[in-house]
Design a protein around this motif. Structure first.
Motif, PDB file in Angstrom:
ATOM      1  N   ARG A 127       6.416  65.915  60.083  1.00  0.00           N
ATOM      2  CA  ARG A 127       6.297  64.732  59.219  1.00  0.00           C
ATOM      3  C   ARG A 127       4.834  64.395  58.966  1.00  0.00           C
ATOM      4  O   ARG A 127       3.965  64.716  59.759  1.00  0.00           O
ATOM      5  N   GLY A 128       4.592  63.748  57.855  1.00  0.00           N
ATOM      6  CA  GLY A 128       3.237  63.317  57.521  1.00  0.00           C
ATOM      7  C   GLY A 128       2.353  64.417  56.980  1.00  0.00           C
ATOM      8  O   GLY A 128       1.139  64.262  56.895  1.00  0.00           O
ATOM      9  N   ARG A 129       2.937  65.544  56.589  1.00  0.00           N
ATOM     10  CA  ARG A 129       2.150  66.680  56.061  1.00  0.00           C
ATOM     11  C   ARG A 129       2.496  66.996  54.616  1.00  0.00           C
ATOM     12  O   ARG A 129       2.124  68.056  54.098  1.00  0.00           O
ATOM     13  N   GLY A 130       3.275  66.176  53.994  1.00  0.00           N
ATOM     14  CA  GLY A 130       3.619  66.416  52.597  1.00  0.00           C
ATOM     15  C   GLY A 130       4.910  67.180  52.379  1.00  0.00           C
ATOM     16  O   GLY A 130       5.293  67.433  51.236  1.00  0.00           O
ATOM     17  N   VAL A 131       5.589  67.547  53.468  1.00  0.00           N
ATOM     18  CA  VAL A 131       6.823  68.342  53.307  1.00  0.00           C
ATOM     19  C   VAL A 131       7.922  67.500  52.646  1.00  0.00           C
ATOM     20  O   VAL A 131       8.607  67.958  51.725  1.00  0.00           O
ATOM     21  N   GLY A 132       8.070  66.247  53.090  1.00  0.00           N
ATOM     22  CA  GLY A 132       9.102  65.389  52.509  1.00  0.00           C
ATOM     23  C   GLY A 132       8.860  65.169  51.024  1.00  0.00           C
ATOM     24  O   GLY A 132       9.806  65.213  50.217  1.00  0.00           O
ATOM     25  N   SER A 133       7.617  64.951  50.648  1.00  0.00           N
ATOM     26  CA  SER A 133       7.284  64.762  49.228  1.00  0.00           C
ATOM     27  C   SER A 133       7.623  66.015  48.430  1.00  0.00           C
ATOM     28  O   SER A 133       8.190  65.938  47.336  1.00  0.00           O
ATOM     29  N   ALA A 134       7.273  67.168  48.975  1.00  0.00           N
ATOM     30  CA  ALA A 134       7.533  68.428  48.262  1.00  0.00           C
ATOM     31  C   ALA A 134       9.034  68.679  48.125  1.00  0.00           C
ATOM     32  O   ALA A 134       9.515  69.130  47.072  1.00  0.00           O
TER      33      ALA A 134
ATOM     34  N   VAL B  22      10.911  54.441  51.802  1.00  0.00           N
ATOM     35  CA  VAL B  22      11.069  53.721  50.530  1.00  0.00           C
ATOM     36  C   VAL B  22       9.824  53.880  49.655  1.00  0.00           C
ATOM     37  O   VAL B  22       9.933  53.961  48.425  1.00  0.00           O
ATOM     38  N   ARG B  23       8.669  53.959  50.279  1.00  0.00           N
ATOM     39  CA  ARG B  23       7.432  54.121  49.479  1.00  0.00           C
ATOM     40  C   ARG B  23       7.430  55.473  48.778  1.00  0.00           C
ATOM     41  O   ARG B  23       7.013  55.590  47.630  1.00  0.00           O
ATOM     42  N   LEU B  24       7.876  56.476  49.500  1.00  0.00           N
ATOM     43  CA  LEU B  24       7.974  57.814  48.903  1.00  0.00           C
ATOM     44  C   LEU B  24       8.902  57.775  47.686  1.00  0.00           C
ATOM     45  O   LEU B  24       8.570  58.300  46.620  1.00  0.00           O
TER      46      LEU B  24
HETATM   47  C1  LIG Z   1      11.076  60.138  55.293  1.00  0.00           C
HETATM   48  C2  LIG Z   1      10.616  61.569  55.603  1.00  0.00           C
HETATM   49  C3  LIG Z   1      11.617  62.568  55.029  1.00  0.00           C
HETATM   50  C4  LIG Z   1       9.266  61.788  54.950  1.00  0.00           C
HETATM   51  O1  LIG Z   1       8.903  63.159  55.174  1.00  0.00           O
HETATM   52  P1  LIG Z   1       7.365  63.537  55.430  1.00  0.00           P
HETATM   53  O2  LIG Z   1       7.256  65.007  55.409  1.00  0.00           O
HETATM   54  O3  LIG Z   1       6.894  62.823  56.628  1.00  0.00           O
HETATM   55  O4  LIG Z   1       6.735  62.883  54.104  1.00  0.00           O
HETATM   56  P2  LIG Z   1       5.277  63.081  53.518  1.00  0.00           P
HETATM   57  O5  LIG Z   1       4.343  63.671  54.524  1.00  0.00           O
HETATM   58  O6  LIG Z   1       5.440  63.784  52.225  1.00  0.00           O
HETATM   59  O7  LIG Z   1       4.863  61.571  53.273  1.00  0.00           O
HETATM   60  C5  LIG Z   1       5.551  60.785  52.308  1.00  0.00           C
HETATM   61  C6  LIG Z   1       5.820  59.389  52.842  1.00  0.00           C
HETATM   62  O8  LIG Z   1       6.690  59.453  53.950  1.00  0.00           O
HETATM   63  C7  LIG Z   1       6.289  58.447  54.892  1.00  0.00           C
HETATM   64  N1  LIG Z   1       5.835  59.097  56.133  1.00  0.00           N
HETATM   65  C8  LIG Z   1       4.828  59.957  56.302  1.00  0.00           C
HETATM   66  N2  LIG Z   1       4.724  60.325  57.599  1.00  0.00           N
HETATM   67  C9  LIG Z   1       5.718  59.719  58.238  1.00  0.00           C
HETATM   68  C10 LIG Z   1       6.154  59.701  59.582  1.00  0.00           C
HETATM   69  N3  LIG Z   1       5.517  60.401  60.541  1.00  0.00           N
HETATM   70  N4  LIG Z   1       7.208  58.954  59.891  1.00  0.00           N
HETATM   71  C11 LIG Z   1       7.846  58.245  58.943  1.00  0.00           C
HETATM   72  N5  LIG Z   1       7.479  58.210  57.658  1.00  0.00           N
HETATM   73  C12 LIG Z   1       6.430  58.940  57.312  1.00  0.00           C
HETATM   74  C13 LIG Z   1       5.215  57.660  54.298  1.00  0.00           C
HETATM   75  O9  LIG Z   1       5.746  56.543  53.611  1.00  0.00           O
HETATM   76  C14 LIG Z   1       4.595  58.614  53.320  1.00  0.00           C
HETATM   77  O10 LIG Z   1       4.025  57.987  52.260  1.00  0.00           O
HETATM   78  P3  LIG Z   1       2.510  57.460  52.369  1.00  0.00           P
HETATM   79  O11 LIG Z   1       1.696  58.661  52.748  1.00  0.00           O
HETATM   80  O12 LIG Z   1       2.252  56.958  50.991  1.00  0.00           O
HETATM   81  O13 LIG Z   1       2.511  56.395  53.388  1.00  0.00           O
HETATM   82  C15 LIG Z   1      10.471  61.810  57.136  1.00  0.00           C
HETATM   83  O14 LIG Z   1       9.614  60.835  57.658  1.00  0.00           O
HETATM   84  C16 LIG Z   1      11.795  61.774  57.890  1.00  0.00           C
HETATM   85  O15 LIG Z   1      12.479  62.776  58.012  1.00  0.00           O
HETATM   86  N6  LIG Z   1      12.161  60.594  58.425  1.00  0.00           N
HETATM   87  C17 LIG Z   1      13.415  60.454  59.182  1.00  0.00           C
HETATM   88  C18 LIG Z   1      14.621  60.612  58.280  1.00  0.00           C
HETATM   89  C19 LIG Z   1      14.642  59.573  57.180  1.00  0.00           C
HETATM   90  O16 LIG Z   1      14.259  58.421  57.350  1.00  0.00           O
HETATM   91  N7  LIG Z   1      15.110  60.014  56.000  1.00  0.00           N
HETATM   92  C20 LIG Z   1      15.228  59.155  54.842  1.00  0.00           C
HETATM   93  C21 LIG Z   1      16.448  58.299  54.956  1.00  0.00           C
HETATM   94  S1  LIG Z   1      16.585  57.219  53.527  1.00  0.00           S
END
Ligand SMILES: CC(C)(COP(=O)(O)OP(=O)(O)OC[C@H]1O[C@@H](n2cnc3c(N)ncnc32)[C@H](O)[C@@H]1OP(=O)(O)O)[C@@H](O)C(=O)NCCC(=O)NCCS
Length: 179
Positions: free
Chosen positions: A110-117, A145-147
């Motif tokens: 998490r926090g590396r852009g994978v979720g955004s991608a 929610v911000r994503l």
């Molecule tokens: C939500 C989630 C998919 C984001 O994936 P990610 O790879 O961390 O996302 P990114 O690195 O692309 O960051 C996108 C946003 O995710 C959030 N994010 C980033 N790192 C995070 C972390 N370690 N924990 C939670 N949210 C995080 C932030 O809002 C970020 O936006 P910002 O940089 O403008 O603050 C991931 O945190 C996750 O799997 N969370 C648990 C499952 C979940 O909540 N799913 C969504 C249910 S609605």
């Protein structure tokens, strides 16, 4: 999405989700429901029909999804969409032509852009289907929610302590498909 794509963070690649990814999707569904604290075990989740139906019989006609894998081929995240009927809606149900999105990334990635991608790739796949939109349910306090907002999802409803969000693709500005 037809092939593999490198994510912006590097080191991970995206590919379409297949039937063989069902177990991992279940793991990510669990992550989404346990986003802030442990609420369900995997067995409890699979034994709760209105939660398990996000992954039951993956994949069915109309389902589409994308998974992220690291350099070693281990799965590290997934985003997928499924249409629900009105008599068996998901938490983010808005209508029969709008599949519901589920998104999760394993904690270490998490926090590396994978979720955004993953989200961007799923939106692209939704446009290619095509579908009228993508919806989801996100609980108060979840930073996800911000994503969603940065990708154009808007809150269109409220259920308990969660917002229902919709990305309207039927009335999307021209050019979204290129994003
Ligand atoms: C939500 C989630 C998919 C984001 O994936 P990610 O790879 O961390 O996302 P990114 O690195 O692309 O960051 C996108 C946003 O995710 C959030 N994010 C980033 N790192 C995070 C972390 N370690 N924990 C939670 N949210 C995080 C932030 O809002 C970020 O936006 P910002 O940089 O403008 O603050 C991931 O945190 C996750 O799997 N969370 C648990 C499952 C979940 O909540 N799913 C969504 C249910 S609605």
């Amino acid at each position: 999405m037809t092939g593999t794509t490198n994510t912006p963070g590097g080191g991970t690649r995206l590919r379409p989700a297949t039937a063989q990814d069902a177990d991992f999707l279940t793991e990510m569904l669990l992550a989404a429901f346990n986003w802030d604290r442990p609420r369900f075990t995997r067995d409890e989740l699979l034994g709760t029909p209105h939660i398990a139906h996000y992954v039951t019989d993956w994949s069915r006609p109309g389902d589409f999804g994308v998974v992220a894998e690291d350099a070693a081929g281990s799965l590290v995240g997934a985003a997928w969409a499924r249409v629900f009927p009105a008599d068996d809606p998901g938490y983010g149900y808005v209508g029969p032509g709008v599949p519901e999105l589920t998104l999760g990334v394993v904690p270490a990635y998490r926090g590396r852009g994978v979720g955004s991608a993953l989200l961007d790739a799923l939106v692209k796949a939704a446009i290619e289907q095509p579908v009228e939109g993508l919806s989801l349910s996100v609980e108060d306090g979840n930073a996800a929610v911000r994503l969603y907002m940065t990708r154009g999802f808007l809150a269109v409803g409220r259920e308990g302590s969660s917002d229902t969000m919709l990305l309207d693709l039927a009335h999307a500005p021209a050019g979204r498909a290129g994003t």
